[in-house]
Design an enzyme around this catalytic site. Sequence first.
Site, short mmCIF file in Angstrom:
data_model
loop_
_atom_site.label_atom_id
_atom_site.label_comp_id
_atom_site.label_asym_id
_atom_site.label_seq_id
_atom_site.Cartn_x
_atom_site.Cartn_y
_atom_site.Cartn_z
N GLU A 182 11.51 -8.99 -2.96
CA GLU A 182 11.87 -7.45 -2.34
C GLU A 182 13.48 -7.50 -1.43
O GLU A 182 14.08 -6.82 -1.53
CB GLU A 182 11.29 -7.33 -1.02
N GLY B 81 7.46 -8.19 4.10
CA GLY B 81 6.77 -9.36 4.19
C GLY B 81 4.91 -9.29 4.45
O GLY B 81 4.90 -10.20 3.62
N GLY B 82 4.09 -8.69 4.31
CA GLY B 82 3.67 -8.34 5.40
C GLY B 82 2.33 -8.83 4.45
O GLY B 82 1.13 -9.61 4.14
N GLY B 83 2.81 -8.20 2.69
CA GLY B 83 2.28 -8.48 1.38
C GLY B 83 2.82 -9.75 0.91
O GLY B 83 1.63 -9.69 0.08
N ASP C 219 6.39 -3.48 6.88
CA ASP C 219 5.63 -3.07 8.37
C ASP C 219 6.25 -2.58 9.87
O ASP C 219 4.90 -2.40 10.24
CB ASP C 219 5.29 -4.76 8.10
N SER D 10 1.19 -0.82 -0.17
CA SER D 10 -0.02 -0.25 0.38
C SER D 10 0.97 1.20 0.03
O SER D 10 0.73 2.24 -0.79
CB SER D 10 -0.75 0.03 1.15
#
Length: 225
Positions: free
Chosen positions: A106, A98-100, A87, A31
Amino acid sequence: MDTANNEKKMAALEAVKEIKDGMTIGLGTGSTAYYAIHAVAELIRQGMTLKTVPTSEQTKQMSIELGIPMVDINSIDSIDVTIDGADEFTQNLELIKGGGGALLREKIVASITKKQIIITDSSKMVHQLGKFKVPIEVIPMACSYVMRQLTAIGGIGLVRTKEGKDYITDQGNLIIDADFGLIEHPAVLDEQLNKIVGIVEHGLFIGLAHKVIMIRDGETITFSA
């Protein structure tokens, strides 16, 4: 636009000031990176020549839709600037990412980046990492073994699901979200996780960020390595 999203957008606009014509740019996922990707697209529309490397299929698709030129990461030796979110982060530039679900790509992109810029809203800054669980990308056949090894080093793991099914990464792996509580020594945990067979990569980013740009109450706050 709510406060958090406004802060993310402001941070992204600040970060793209680091981009110069002819650079190769790493494009993050999530986001916060969303605003940076749109800002990069605007630079290209204004005439800047850039090559980009996306960190996920989601970012790749967004880049296609925005007309952002991309390059295969295997065709380049390094990336000039990568702009991505986090995060959690500390003032020492320790990160949880790594929340996504894109932590593997990445981290690969970050590892060949000359200047990794993290952009965040003010809620992501912490005194100590660990309130956010550490995402761990795992080979599916090693999942049970890895879960036992995480328990042995003080973690509690849970396989990530989405819509009632195991969440599958872009590389076809699983993600275990591991709770270690507040992490006193992130570099030590980083080394412990690196030694567990079956872990492809994990979301502790230690020594990879060069700068964090955070917006708080409309003010730009920068932390540098």
